[in-house]
Design an enzyme around this catalytic site. Structure first.
Site, PDB file in Angstrom:
ATOM      1  N   HIS A  63       0.847  -1.191   0.000  1.00 32.26           N
ATOM      2  CA  HIS A  63       0.000   0.000   0.000  1.00 32.26           C
ATOM      3  C   HIS A  63       0.885   1.244   0.000  1.00 32.26           C
ATOM      4  O   HIS A  63       2.112   1.158   0.148  1.00 32.26           O
ATOM      5  CB  HIS A  63      -0.988  -0.001   1.166  1.00 32.26           C
ATOM      6  CG  HIS A  63      -0.363   0.043   2.529  1.00 32.26           C
ATOM      7  ND1 HIS A  63       0.379  -0.987   3.044  1.00 32.26           N
ATOM      8  CD2 HIS A  63      -0.390   1.003   3.499  1.00 32.26           C
ATOM      9  CE1 HIS A  63       0.787  -0.679   4.269  1.00 32.26           C
ATOM     10  NE2 HIS A  63       0.346   0.524   4.562  1.00 32.26           N
ATOM     11  N   ASP A  67       5.642   4.659   5.223  1.00 23.28           N
ATOM     12  CA  ASP A  67       6.546   3.713   5.863  1.00 23.28           C
ATOM     13  C   ASP A  67       6.708   2.426   5.060  1.00 23.28           C
ATOM     14  O   ASP A  67       7.471   1.540   5.454  1.00 23.28           O
ATOM     15  CB  ASP A  67       6.094   3.404   7.296  1.00 23.28           C
ATOM     16  CG  ASP A  67       4.688   2.825   7.381  1.00 23.28           C
ATOM     17  OD1 ASP A  67       3.828   3.263   6.603  1.00 23.28           O
ATOM     18  OD2 ASP A  67       4.448   1.957   8.242  1.00 23.28           O
ATOM     19  N   HIS A  68       6.030   2.352   3.915  1.00 28.59           N
ATOM     20  CA  HIS A  68       6.162   1.190   3.032  1.00 28.59           C
ATOM     21  C   HIS A  68       6.755   1.551   1.664  1.00 28.59           C
ATOM     22  O   HIS A  68       7.050   0.646   0.890  1.00 28.59           O
ATOM     23  CB  HIS A  68       4.805   0.518   2.836  1.00 28.59           C
ATOM     24  CG  HIS A  68       4.249  -0.063   4.104  1.00 28.59           C
ATOM     25  ND1 HIS A  68       4.253  -1.409   4.380  1.00 28.59           N
ATOM     26  CD2 HIS A  68       3.696   0.540   5.189  1.00 28.59           C
ATOM     27  CE1 HIS A  68       3.710  -1.623   5.577  1.00 28.59           C
ATOM     28  NE2 HIS A  68       3.367  -0.445   6.087  1.00 28.59           N
ATOM     29  N   HIS A 140      -7.768  -1.939   5.375  1.00 23.21           N
ATOM     30  CA  HIS A 140      -6.932  -0.922   6.016  1.00 23.21           C
ATOM     31  C   HIS A 140      -7.621   0.426   5.804  1.00 23.21           C
ATOM     32  O   HIS A 140      -8.752   0.485   5.305  1.00 23.21           O
ATOM     33  CB  HIS A 140      -5.527  -0.972   5.397  1.00 23.21           C
ATOM     34  CG  HIS A 140      -4.491  -0.175   6.120  1.00 23.21           C
ATOM     35  ND1 HIS A 140      -4.392  -0.124   7.492  1.00 23.21           N
ATOM     36  CD2 HIS A 140      -3.482   0.610   5.645  1.00 23.21           C
ATOM     37  CE1 HIS A 140      -3.384   0.649   7.832  1.00 23.21           C
ATOM     38  NE2 HIS A 140      -2.803   1.104   6.724  1.00 23.21           N
ATOM     39  N   ASP A 211      -0.683  -3.985   5.731  1.00 17.07           N
ATOM     40  CA  ASP A 211      -1.407  -3.541   6.918  1.00 17.07           C
ATOM     41  C   ASP A 211      -2.885  -3.876   6.772  1.00 17.07           C
ATOM     42  O   ASP A 211      -3.485  -3.655   5.711  1.00 17.07           O
ATOM     43  CB  ASP A 211      -1.239  -2.032   7.107  1.00 17.07           C
ATOM     44  CG  ASP A 211       0.204  -1.653   7.431  1.00 17.07           C
ATOM     45  OD1 ASP A 211       1.062  -2.550   7.470  1.00 17.07           O
ATOM     46  OD2 ASP A 211       0.455  -0.452   7.643  1.00 17.07           O
ATOM     47  N   HIS A 269       5.636  -5.642  11.773  1.00 16.18           N
ATOM     48  CA  HIS A 269       4.968  -4.330  11.866  1.00 16.18           C
ATOM     49  C   HIS A 269       4.562  -4.071  13.317  1.00 16.18           C
ATOM     50  O   HIS A 269       3.413  -3.784  13.637  1.00 16.18           O
ATOM     51  CB  HIS A 269       3.755  -4.282  10.931  1.00 16.18           C
ATOM     52  CG  HIS A 269       3.336  -2.882  10.545  1.00 16.18           C
ATOM     53  ND1 HIS A 269       2.426  -2.161  11.264  1.00 16.18           N
ATOM     54  CD2 HIS A 269       3.721  -2.095   9.509  1.00 16.18           C
ATOM     55  CE1 HIS A 269       2.232  -0.986  10.705  1.00 16.18           C
ATOM     56  NE2 HIS A 269       3.029  -0.912   9.633  1.00 16.18           N
TER      57      HIS A 269
END
Length: 319
Positions: A63, A67-68, A140, A211, A269
């Protein structure tokens, strides 16, 4: 097959954990590695491993949260500087191509290799002679996907000494036997393939989730998996907070693994509020629901034991 965790934290880097990045090492299976997510400083983490950026064949982005993805521009540039020339496939949600091309354009970063973009849609994402990758939309706060990586059954193994003893000469007849065909030996006797081969063996199934809240799609992706990588941002006391922010608790990750029948659960995570000394509590909560599992840390590595059909944590020293 090995799983190497480069970043296992949630949201932002901490002293214990970098942001999300996971390498699926397929060096024996196809001579390459696949990268799942690419948080900030992923290429710095790679420097402490044996992973070579030019060996990265595919990148899967779950996604579009920072942070990804914030580590992508730097990694793509370094792959070029280090002599990468092979095409790179990037699978990601809508917007991934625009994000990368805009960043490379404004920074005037020239790549020595082409990028092929694959926008994520539910269903079979990739398939060749050895692997299949399926994806489904999770639950999410923005579109987030999970991936199910299936290794196709391994071909039958030829018992060559047994075939030779039955009068089959070295050469193309041995290949036919391995491929399931019956042949005649030098004296005209029929040698059956089933008599000189071991049956094909199933490959591995790895599920890697982005997530997500607890949801049916995660269970379906993890159905019968040898290993399920599931986020566990919060402990079992923060179910309401987890749902509010689109995440899962340890209990929910374990329940997903139990309902899916996944053999091994690896939780990642992890919120920065949890320190290494909290591992015992998190594992205790997990084992109340699913007995076999691990908490991933940066540079944790797990390997698939083909003959035992299970995942084992490798003993590696942290950099």
């Amino acid at each position: 097959m090995q799983l190497l965790f480069l970043g296992t934290g949630a949201g932002m880097p901490s002293k214990q954990r970098n942001t999300s990045a996971l390498v699926l090492k397929l060096l024996e299976e196809r001579g390459t590695v696949w990268l799942f997510d690419c948080g900030e400083a992923t290429q710095h983490q790679i420097l402490h491993t044996t992973v070579k950026p030019r060996k990265i064949e595919k990148i899967f982005i779950t996604h579009m949260h920072g942070d990804h993805i914030f580590g992508l521009p730097g990694l793509l540039g370094s792959r070029s500087f280090q002599g990468g020339e092979e095409p790179l496939e990037i699978y990601g949600p809508k917007g991934i191509k625009e994000y990368i091309e805009m960043t490379l354009s404004f920074s005037r970063t020239h790549l020595t290799y082409p990028i092929v973009y694959r926008e994520l849609t539910e269903g079979v994402l990739f398939e060749d002679d050895s692997m299949t990758v399926e994806t489904r939309l999770l639950n999410h706060v923005i579109p987030s996907y999970g991936f199910r990586i299936i290794q196709k059954p391994l071909p039958p193994k030829l018992l060559i000494n047994k075939a030779l003893a039955l009068g089959v000469p070295k050469g193309p007849l041995l290949a036919k036997l391995k491929n399931g065909e019956d042949v005649e030996n030098e004296t005209g006797q029929v040698v059956r393939s089933r008599d000189v081969t071991e049956p094909e063996e199933p490959g591995f199934i790895v599920t890697i989730l982005g997530d997500t809240r607890f949801c049916e799609a995660a269970i379906e992706l993890g159905r019968g998996a040898d290993v399920l990588v599931h986020e566990a941002t919060f402990d079992g006391t923060a179910k309401k907070m987890a749902a509010e922010y689109g995440h899962s608790t340890v209990y929910e990750a374990a329940e997903t693994a139990r309902l899916a029948g996944a053999k091994t659960l690896i939780m990642n995570h992890i919120s920065a509020r949890f320190l290494p000394e909290d591992d015992r509590l998190l594992l205790k909560q997990m084992k109340e629901i699913h007995t076999r599992g691990f908490i991933a840390h940066d540079f944790s590595e797990f390997e698939w034991l083909h003959h035992d059909k299970k995942i084992r944590k490798k003993q590696v020293s942290h950099p």
